[in-house]
Enzyme design. Structure first.
Site, PDB file in Angstrom:
ATOM      1  N   CYS A  98       0.861  -1.174   0.000  1.00 26.57           N
ATOM      2  CA  CYS A  98       0.000   0.000   0.000  1.00 26.57           C
ATOM      3  C   CYS A  98       0.904   1.233   0.000  1.00 26.57           C
ATOM      4  O   CYS A  98       2.100   1.135   0.297  1.00 26.57           O
ATOM      5  CB  CYS A  98      -0.937   0.016   1.202  1.00 26.57           C
ATOM      6  SG  CYS A  98      -2.345   1.139   1.006  1.00 26.57           S
ATOM      7  N   CYS A 157      -0.209   4.251   1.608  1.00 27.15           N
ATOM      8  CA  CYS A 157      -0.678   5.241   2.581  1.00 27.15           C
ATOM      9  C   CYS A 157       0.381   5.623   3.615  1.00 27.15           C
ATOM     10  O   CYS A 157       0.417   6.764   4.075  1.00 27.15           O
ATOM     11  CB  CYS A 157      -1.951   4.763   3.266  1.00 27.15           C
ATOM     12  SG  CYS A 157      -1.790   3.212   4.181  1.00 27.15           S
ATOM     13  N   LYS A 163     -12.305  -5.533   1.722  1.00 25.92           N
ATOM     14  CA  LYS A 163     -11.798  -4.660   2.773  1.00 25.92           C
ATOM     15  C   LYS A 163     -12.771  -3.493   2.913  1.00 25.92           C
ATOM     16  O   LYS A 163     -12.954  -2.708   1.981  1.00 25.92           O
ATOM     17  CB  LYS A 163     -10.401  -4.143   2.446  1.00 25.92           C
ATOM     18  CG  LYS A 163      -9.835  -3.202   3.508  1.00 25.92           C
ATOM     19  CD  LYS A 163      -8.446  -2.718   3.131  1.00 25.92           C
ATOM     20  CE  LYS A 163      -7.896  -1.741   4.159  1.00 25.92           C
ATOM     21  NZ  LYS A 163      -6.551  -1.244   3.791  1.00 25.92           N
ATOM     22  N   ARG A 201      -3.773   2.949  12.297  1.00 26.04           N
ATOM     23  CA  ARG A 201      -3.307   4.191  11.687  1.00 26.04           C
ATOM     24  C   ARG A 201      -2.413   4.970  12.631  1.00 26.04           C
ATOM     25  O   ARG A 201      -1.501   5.681  12.200  1.00 26.04           O
ATOM     26  CB  ARG A 201      -4.511   5.007  11.216  1.00 26.04           C
ATOM     27  CG  ARG A 201      -5.178   4.347  10.010  1.00 26.04           C
ATOM     28  CD  ARG A 201      -6.501   4.956   9.621  1.00 26.04           C
ATOM     29  NE  ARG A 201      -7.083   4.207   8.508  1.00 26.04           N
ATOM     30  CZ  ARG A 201      -8.355   4.279   8.132  1.00 26.04           C
ATOM     31  NH1 ARG A 201      -9.184   5.081   8.796  1.00 26.04           N
ATOM     32  NH2 ARG A 201      -8.805   3.562   7.123  1.00 26.04           N
ATOM     33  N   ARG A 208     -11.317   7.191   3.212  1.00 26.84           N
ATOM     34  CA  ARG A 208     -11.041   6.200   2.174  1.00 26.84           C
ATOM     35  C   ARG A 208     -12.304   5.507   1.682  1.00 26.84           C
ATOM     36  O   ARG A 208     -12.234   4.429   1.091  1.00 26.84           O
ATOM     37  CB  ARG A 208     -10.032   5.189   2.723  1.00 26.84           C
ATOM     38  CG  ARG A 208      -8.684   5.849   3.000  1.00 26.84           C
ATOM     39  CD  ARG A 208      -7.765   5.012   3.842  1.00 26.84           C
ATOM     40  NE  ARG A 208      -6.508   5.745   4.038  1.00 26.84           N
ATOM     41  CZ  ARG A 208      -5.656   5.522   5.022  1.00 26.84           C
ATOM     42  NH1 ARG A 208      -5.908   4.584   5.917  1.00 26.84           N
ATOM     43  NH2 ARG A 208      -4.553   6.229   5.124  1.00 26.84           N
ATOM     44  N   LYS A 251     -11.540  -8.223   5.558  1.00 28.52           N
ATOM     45  CA  LYS A 251     -11.033  -7.321   6.591  1.00 28.52           C
ATOM     46  C   LYS A 251     -12.045  -6.203   6.814  1.00 28.52           C
ATOM     47  O   LYS A 251     -12.485  -5.597   5.832  1.00 28.52           O
ATOM     48  CB  LYS A 251      -9.688  -6.738   6.144  1.00 28.52           C
ATOM     49  CG  LYS A 251      -9.064  -5.748   7.117  1.00 28.52           C
ATOM     50  CD  LYS A 251      -7.792  -5.160   6.523  1.00 28.52           C
ATOM     51  CE  LYS A 251      -7.157  -4.155   7.501  1.00 28.52           C
ATOM     52  NZ  LYS A 251      -5.965  -3.508   6.931  1.00 28.52           N
ATOM     53  N   SER A 309      -6.773  -4.012  14.212  1.00 25.06           N
ATOM     54  CA  SER A 309      -6.301  -3.371  15.441  1.00 25.06           C
ATOM     55  C   SER A 309      -7.425  -2.992  16.390  1.00 25.06           C
ATOM     56  O   SER A 309      -7.294  -3.136  17.614  1.00 25.06           O
ATOM     57  CB  SER A 309      -5.489  -2.126  15.085  1.00 25.06           C
ATOM     58  OG  SER A 309      -6.273  -1.209  14.327  1.00 25.06           O
ATOM     59  N   TYR A 340      -3.041  -9.916  15.937  1.00 29.28           N
ATOM     60  CA  TYR A 340      -2.005  -9.420  16.847  1.00 29.28           C
ATOM     61  C   TYR A 340      -1.914 -10.268  18.106  1.00 29.28           C
ATOM     62  O   TYR A 340      -0.986 -10.096  18.899  1.00 29.28           O
ATOM     63  CB  TYR A 340      -2.298  -7.956  17.199  1.00 29.28           C
ATOM     64  CG  TYR A 340      -2.343  -7.059  15.992  1.00 29.28           C
ATOM     65  CD1 TYR A 340      -1.175  -6.622  15.371  1.00 29.28           C
ATOM     66  CD2 TYR A 340      -3.560  -6.663  15.436  1.00 29.28           C
ATOM     67  CE1 TYR A 340      -1.218  -5.822  14.240  1.00 29.28           C
ATOM     68  CE2 TYR A 340      -3.609  -5.862  14.305  1.00 29.28           C
ATOM     69  CZ  TYR A 340      -2.437  -5.442  13.713  1.00 29.28           C
ATOM     70  OH  TYR A 340      -2.490  -4.650  12.590  1.00 29.28           O
TER      71      TYR A 340
END
Length: 328
Positions: free
Chosen positions: A122, A124, A199, A209, A221, A252, A279, A318
């Site tokens: 990506c 970003c 996504k 982020r 986005r 996602k 996250s 995670y």
């Protein structure tokens, strides 16, 4: 009297029988650990919004990963976090040979040759505006230019030694362009392509982020990530990415989109289906457990079960370090 066709209890009355009812059993091989790679080479910086997660410099990567590999870690997903590199409108630093991702690929493949190294693709994290591609003068997405650049970045990661590339940008047509780029580079036989197919433009990305320093500087986005209420667009995106050469299909976020995961399994029955427990999901479970709402281990394992039940064979989470211990 209970009718014969009403009886369910006999099939799971004994503890030994209960796992037999599962379509899949969670194993360490079903986990992929997302990690944030800092361009500060000696960094090991805690991420405040994500308990127990860090921005890791390449000089600290071996010591961080080695204990996890010893516990059974088999796959990672790399996200670059540039702080010293200059961001520009085109994400020029994304595939800089001295940048965090390419440096991390080289370290991991040298030190842990059997570890599968996947790279998020990506722009970003590397653009001055924080959007996932190139922009037109009116600040809308320039899809064609974005796809060309994303394909360049993906091929650069593959040339550096990545085993899998995973474009998360949600540009139209990028899977075909990346697949063709891998073919042209003579790498398609050894580098798989994982599509962030469905996504969604979710509220659950906030801690990421923060971790990746990748927030949009204006707007959002929602013009390229999928609307949360749209099942049909998710299905169309999955079918498109299968046609364009994806080897793995991802949904996602995960927990709020179990119906889409099941759709993916139906639409791509011969492909591995991945889900990214993002996250915000990670933070919610952590904070709820800290508040005494439930036991952390029990809740995490149940969340894994729900994703597998929906159709996943690969889970990006995670919680991977904890799961590597719990699965022992």
């Amino acid at each position: 009297m209970v009718e014969i066709d009403s009886l369910l209890h006999p099939g799971y009355h004994h503890p030994v029988q209960r796992p037999w009812q599962a379509e899949r059993v969670l194993t360490k091989g079903a986990l992929m650990y997302p990690i944030f790679i800092s361009d500060e080479k000696d960094a090991l910086i805690p991420i405040q919004s994500m308990p127990n997660q860090y921005r890791i410099g390449v000089n600290r990567l071996e010591e961080f990963i080695a204990p996890l590999v010893a516990k059974g870690l088999q796959a990672v997903m790399l996200f670059g976090v540039p702080s010293e590199f200059v961001k520009d409108a085109f994400g020029t630093a994304a595939d800089d040979p001295e940048g965090p991702v390419i440096q991390a690929i080289r370290v991991l493949k040298a030190k842990f040759p059997s570890l599968l190294v996947s790279c998020d693709v990506c722009l970003c994290e590397y653009t001055s505006h924080g959007h996932c591609g190139h922009l037109n003068p009116d600040n809308t997405i320039d899809n064609a230019a974005s796809v060309r650049r994303l394909a360049e970045v993906a091929v650069s990661y593959a040339k550096a030694g990545a085993d899998n590339v995973a474009p998360s940008d949600m540009m139209d047509g990028r899977m075909r362009a990346i697949k063709q780029g891998l073919i042209d580079a003579g790498l398609s036989h050894r580098v798989s392509l994982m599509a962030y197919s469905a996504k969604y433009a979710s509220a659950l990305y906030g801690p990421f982020r923060d971790a990746a320093c990748s927030g949009a500087q204006f707007g959002d986005r929602s013009a390229y990530q999928l609307p949360p209420a749209s099942r049909g667009l998710g299905r169309r995106a999955i079918e498109r990415d299968v046609r364009e050469g994806a080897d793995i299909i991802m949904v996602k976020p995960a927990t709020f989109y179990l119906d889409i995961i099941r759709d993916a399994k139906e639409l791509a029955p011969n492909h591995p289906i991945a889900a990214y427990q993002v996250s915000g999901e990670y933070a919610m479970i952590h904070h709820a457990a800290a508040a005494g709402v439930f036991d952390l281990k029990t809740a995490v394992l149940e969340s894994m079960t729900s994703l597998q039940r929906a159709g996943c064979s690969l889970i990006l989470t995670y919680f991977t370090p904890e799961l590597l211990e719990w699965l022992d």
